[in-house]
Design an enzyme around this catalytic site. Structure first.
Site, PDB file in Angstrom:
ATOM      1  CG  HIS A  21     -14.719   2.247  -0.524  1.00  0.00           C
ATOM      2  ND1 HIS A  21     -15.416   2.134   0.652  1.00  0.00           N
ATOM      3  CD2 HIS A  21     -15.624   2.045  -1.518  1.00  0.00           C
ATOM      4  CE1 HIS A  21     -16.690   1.864   0.396  1.00  0.00           C
ATOM      5  NE2 HIS A  21     -16.843   1.792  -0.916  1.00  0.00           N
TER       6      HIS A  21
ATOM      7  CD  GLU B  73     -11.758   4.966   3.179  1.00  0.00           C
ATOM      8  OE1 GLU B  73     -12.032   4.914   1.974  1.00  0.00           O
ATOM      9  OE2 GLU B  73     -12.612   5.075   4.067  1.00  0.00           O
TER      10      GLU B  73
ATOM     11  CB  CYS C 106     -17.443   1.486   4.901  1.00  0.00           C
ATOM     12  SG  CYS C 106     -16.337   0.545   3.822  1.00  0.00           S
TER      13      CYS C 106
ATOM     14  CB  CYS D 168     -12.269   1.346   4.556  1.00  0.00           C
ATOM     15  SG  CYS D 168     -12.676   1.460   2.795  1.00  0.00           S
TER      16      CYS D 168
END
Lengths: 143, 143
Positions: A53, A55, A83, A86
């Site tokens: 992801h 992040e 999410c 993260c």
């Protein structure tokens, strides 16, 4: 000049780059003292890795630049609410501020009852419509 | 022969390797059809990266070996209950089974009210005492 909108636009540009590569369009940058330490976008397809992801990559990259595990003087700008994964990583990082574009009512950490680190300030809704529209267009194009 | 204890011993050996390197001693392996796809241990200090938990590295490595984002036919053995970040990553991976050594009452995902993916079977308490003792000895040595 260095407003939240200013930096969110840069994160949004990362998300647009993700879109071009057929990745879920989420972008993130990490800023410290008005310097951009890291820019990233979601690369789960290209890297064949669910952990890639935006992040997560930004956290790793910023720590690499700083030579420090903790991002206590840093701000994350991300186009979509983090999410669980993260948010967990952001917790460990003790980042000082998280600025979000669009909310994620289904997968966002807040819908799971999670909190960030007590030291982390949280702001949401910066360029929300633009950030959300990009995601909507992406998933619309998949149907 | 290929029992949960058998594989947890291998994960525990990874945790012991972490201890030797002065890392929080958590080890993880990912197994598919009785083949070990990935072995990892916590490397947050060496890599200067809060995301470098054993489970995160194991997920990335197993996906790399399989050339697949989803670990739907895989089992994770990990010596300590996953944190929020790692539980989130395991959710995305749709891993079929997670086998844990020691529980983590303070930082474990269950204490945060989180669940793994509905497709993921969860087992805990395998070689629990050995896994917990290693952590206790590590943190005891820091005081």
């Amino acid at each position: 000049m260095f407003t939240d909108e200013y930096y969110m636009k840069i994160a949004l540009q990362q998300a647009k780059d993700a879109f071009k590569r057929d990745e879920v369009p989420v972008g993130a940058i990490i800023v410290s003292d008005n310097k951009i330490l890291a820019k990233a976008y979601n690369l789960t397809e290209l890297l064949v890795d669910v952990t890639a992801h935006a992040e997560m990559q930004a956290i790793t990259a910023a720590s690499n630049v700083l030579g420090a595990k903790y991002l206590t003087n840093c701000i994350l700008y991300v186009t979509l609410e983090p999410c669980t994964m993260c948010a967990g990583a952001l917790y460990w990082s003790q980042i000082s501020r998280v600025v979000v574009g669009a909310s994620d009512e289904k997968r966002g950490f807040q819908s799971k009852g999670l909190s960030l680190h007590p030291k982390t300030e949280y702001v949401s809704g910066i360029l929300e419509d633009e950030c959300a529209l990009l995601l909507k267009n992406f998933f619309g194009s998949k149907r």
